[in-house]
Enzyme design. Structure first.
Site, PDB file in Angstrom:
ATOM      1  CG  ASP A  47     -54.754  48.517 -27.230  1.00 51.45           C
ATOM      2  OD1 ASP A  47     -55.627  47.676 -26.934  1.00 51.45           O
ATOM      3  OD2 ASP A  47     -54.381  48.735 -28.400  1.00 51.45           O
ATOM      4  CG  ASP A  77     -55.473  43.290 -28.291  1.00 51.71           C
ATOM      5  OD1 ASP A  77     -56.575  43.294 -28.872  1.00 51.71           O
ATOM      6  OD2 ASP A  77     -54.823  44.323 -28.079  1.00 51.71           O
TER       7      ASP A  77
END
Length: 202
Positions: free
Chosen positions: A148, A162
């Site tokens: 991330d 996501d």
């Protein structure tokens, strides 16, 4: 006596021909499957490329400002689900994501709605993007941590996959609420029929 007119046709045949003539533009399921896969490939490619760039250029755990402290590049490794939820259940999430991918491919064989193709493609691309990390990144297969790199305000750090998964899921919920099925064109009536056209199975 003059011959009787021979223009009459079998009612069943006439009905089938009329039905076929009424649906000249009904999209075939393979066309929607191609649309689904195209969306998924775009999402998957963006996700993989941005993760590779983030790993190469960003210092782990050190925010790099984009808009003050509100929007930053922040490289982290996530063992949980989207937006850093359910950390510690990596192998369970991997199996769930694999099941989602298989289910989407199964639905794709009967897919008619272009909006469902878009939503499922977003989910498929995002799920596969994070699965690549689960299988190929440390600490090992089924336990790999997802990369991330984008932080917005108080929201957990996330990646391209996501919001794609979440956005696709929201789209499918909206379609279901308003009566749009994945194997139809148009909306359902209250009695189960559709306002649009339903493509015959097979």
């Amino acid at each position: 006596m003059p011959d009787e007119p021979t223009g009459s046709a079998d009612p069943l045949t006439s009905t089938e021909e009329a039905g076929g003539a009424g649906e000249p533009n009904a999209p075939a399921p393979p066309r929607r499957l191609r649309m689904l896969l195209s969306v998924a490939v775009v999402v998957l490619t963006l996700d993989i490329v941005t993760k590779v760039v983030a790993v190469q250029l960003l210092p782990p755990g050190q925010p790099v400002s984009i808009i003050g402290d509100t929007v930053t590049w922040t490289l982290v490794r996530n063992s949980g689900a989207a937006f850093s939820m359910a950390t510690g259940y990596t192998w369970v999430l991997t199996l769930i994501a694999t099941g989602v991918v298989v289910g989407i491919f199964w639905m794709g064989r009967r897919l008619v709605s272009p909006w469902w193709a878009l939503g499922l493609g977003m989910i498929l691309g995002g799920a596969m993007g994070n699965l690549v990390d689960r299988f190929f990144r440390a600490p090992g297969p089924l336990r790999g941590h997802v990369v991330d790199f984008l932080s917005v305000g108080w929201w957990p750090v996330f990646n391209v996959a996501d919001p794609s998964v979440v956005g696709g899921a929201i789209l499918l919920v909206i379609l279901s609420i308003f009566g749009f099925d994945f194997d139809t064109v148009g909306r359902r009536h209250a009695d189960g029929d559709t306002v649009g056209r339903r493509k015959a199975d097979g």
